[in-house]
Design a protein around this motif. Sequence first.
Motif, PDB file in Angstrom:
ATOM      1  N   UNK A   1      24.091  -2.307 -21.199  1.00 15.99           N
ATOM      2  CA  UNK A   1      24.429  -3.023 -19.972  1.00 15.99           C
ATOM      3  C   UNK A   1      23.192  -3.631 -19.314  1.00 15.99           C
ATOM      4  N   UNK A   2      22.042  -2.958 -19.466  1.00 15.32           N
ATOM      5  CA  UNK A   2      20.804  -3.402 -18.817  1.00 15.32           C
ATOM      6  C   UNK A   2      19.807  -3.783 -19.903  1.00 15.32           C
ATOM      7  N   UNK A   3      19.527  -5.073 -20.017  1.00  7.27           N
ATOM      8  CA  UNK A   3      18.670  -5.587 -21.088  1.00  7.27           C
ATOM      9  C   UNK A   3      17.307  -5.948 -20.517  1.00  7.27           C
ATOM     10  N   UNK A   4      16.208  -5.557 -21.183  1.00  2.00           N
ATOM     11  CA  UNK A   4      14.877  -5.887 -20.669  1.00  2.00           C
ATOM     12  C   UNK A   4      14.550  -7.370 -20.842  1.00  2.00           C
ATOM     13  N   UNK A   5      13.615  -7.820 -20.069  1.00  2.00           N
ATOM     14  CA  UNK A   5      13.061  -9.159 -20.270  1.00  2.00           C
ATOM     15  C   UNK A   5      12.267  -9.132 -21.579  1.00  2.00           C
ATOM     16  N   UNK A   6      12.435 -10.177 -22.383  1.00  2.00           N
ATOM     17  CA  UNK A   6      11.851 -10.166 -23.713  1.00  2.00           C
ATOM     18  C   UNK A   6      10.949 -11.378 -23.965  1.00  2.00           C
ATOM     19  N   UNK A   7       9.892 -11.137 -24.724  1.00  2.00           N
ATOM     20  CA  UNK A   7       9.072 -12.204 -25.296  1.00  2.00           C
ATOM     21  C   UNK A   7       8.879 -11.887 -26.771  1.00  2.00           C
ATOM     22  N   UNK A   8       8.664 -12.934 -27.567  1.00  2.00           N
ATOM     23  CA  UNK A   8       8.691 -12.752 -29.017  1.00  2.00           C
ATOM     24  C   UNK A   8       7.650 -13.663 -29.669  1.00  2.00           C
TER      25      UNK A   8
ATOM     26  N   UNK B   1      -2.242 -10.267 -25.619  1.00  5.12           N
ATOM     27  CA  UNK B   1      -2.662 -10.661 -24.272  1.00  5.12           C
ATOM     28  C   UNK B   1      -2.412 -12.142 -24.010  1.00  5.12           C
ATOM     29  N   UNK B   2      -2.728 -12.974 -24.972  1.00  6.35           N
ATOM     30  CA  UNK B   2      -2.691 -14.419 -24.762  1.00  6.35           C
ATOM     31  C   UNK B   2      -1.299 -15.016 -24.877  1.00  6.35           C
ATOM     32  N   UNK B   3      -0.502 -14.503 -25.822  1.00  9.76           N
ATOM     33  CA  UNK B   3       0.766 -15.163 -26.131  1.00  9.76           C
ATOM     34  C   UNK B   3       2.001 -14.352 -25.746  1.00  9.76           C
ATOM     35  N   UNK B   4       1.822 -13.089 -25.400  1.00 10.93           N
ATOM     36  CA  UNK B   4       2.973 -12.258 -25.070  1.00 10.93           C
ATOM     37  C   UNK B   4       2.909 -11.640 -23.676  1.00 10.93           C
ATOM     38  N   UNK B   5       1.749 -11.163 -23.286  1.00  7.92           N
ATOM     39  CA  UNK B   5       1.627 -10.413 -22.045  1.00  7.92           C
ATOM     40  C   UNK B   5       1.049 -11.239 -20.899  1.00  7.92           C
ATOM     41  N   UNK B   6       0.763 -12.488 -21.150  1.00  4.04           N
ATOM     42  CA  UNK B   6       0.176 -13.349 -20.122  1.00  4.04           C
ATOM     43  C   UNK B   6       1.094 -13.424 -18.906  1.00  4.04           C
ATOM     44  N   UNK B   7       0.546 -13.062 -17.753  1.00  2.02           N
ATOM     45  CA  UNK B   7       1.334 -13.046 -16.522  1.00  2.02           C
ATOM     46  C   UNK B   7       2.021 -11.723 -16.249  1.00  2.02           C
TER      47      UNK B   7
END
Length: 337
Positions: A162-169, A329-335
Amino acid sequence: MALNPAQSRPGLLMVNLGSPDSPTASDTRRYLAQFLHDYRVIDTSRWIWCPVLHGIILRTRPKKSAEAYESIWHEPAEFPGDEAPLIRITRAQAAGVQARLGDGVEVEIAMRYGNPSIGSAIDRLREKGCTRIAVLPLYPQFAGATTASVYDGVAMALEERMDVPELRFLRHYYDDPRYIEALAQSIETHLEPLDWTPDVIMTSYHGLPQSYVDKGDPYQSECLETTELLRQHMGKTEEELYATFQSRFGPKAWLQPYTDKTLEAIPAQGVKKVAVMMPGFSADCLETLEEIAIEAKESFEEHGGTHFTTIPCLNADELHLDLLADLAKERLLNGWL
């Protein structure tokens, strides 16, 4: 009570292919069943494929595959433990990346097939309060059967929640100059203590059915571009450093030239000394430690080769860990940090 994303730490999920839980026929059968049921891996009609898979392959292949896993289960020695090499090395990579990223990020590993599963890794990250998760597939080159399948695996792990995390890939990193530099340094480091010089350096990538590329999969072009960038970086010619493809399976035509057939043919052409590296594998595994380091070496020598060496995958080399942490850091965790 749900966590406010601004108050939670992000999670980094490092995903590789996977291995059986043990080098036994039963565990290997379970692993192969999951792997070979993936439509991105085998795109044949299920009406045709499932009877073949369950009636023939899963009855005959697990025993042979288990024996192959047994032969390399505790290699490489610098990564001790009783899990498959791929999993032990991925754990070491995650520890190195965690150390570089610090306490602001929670790092977990998962395997697309087998254990630790993607779903269990997401659970661990959620238990640690991660409402934002970045997914780092450990495949430098994109392929539908690898990177896209990880995407599918994440989606399947979340589909009933029911609760989905914000995702980056992350899609790929085959052309990152730091990746090319890490490959070049690994070659130089491995070859420097040898008392012989290879006639050729062969970059061997996991194969893919030609039909997948014909349908638009970019994998072949990204592999060839990796080798071209490495060749340029090291100042090699096309005769000194070139690409082949290994691990073909089934009756379809796969990407060529084939690694095994090339190694059988080149001694007759005067190429007696060969170094093989596998740039598409981020960690040593069955396909590198057994298929290349053992089987391919024996075949090459049987056909007249005199010197053969396998260059280890980047594994937990410092430059590789630096690269993975920087990519995160640069492409996934930025911000998010």
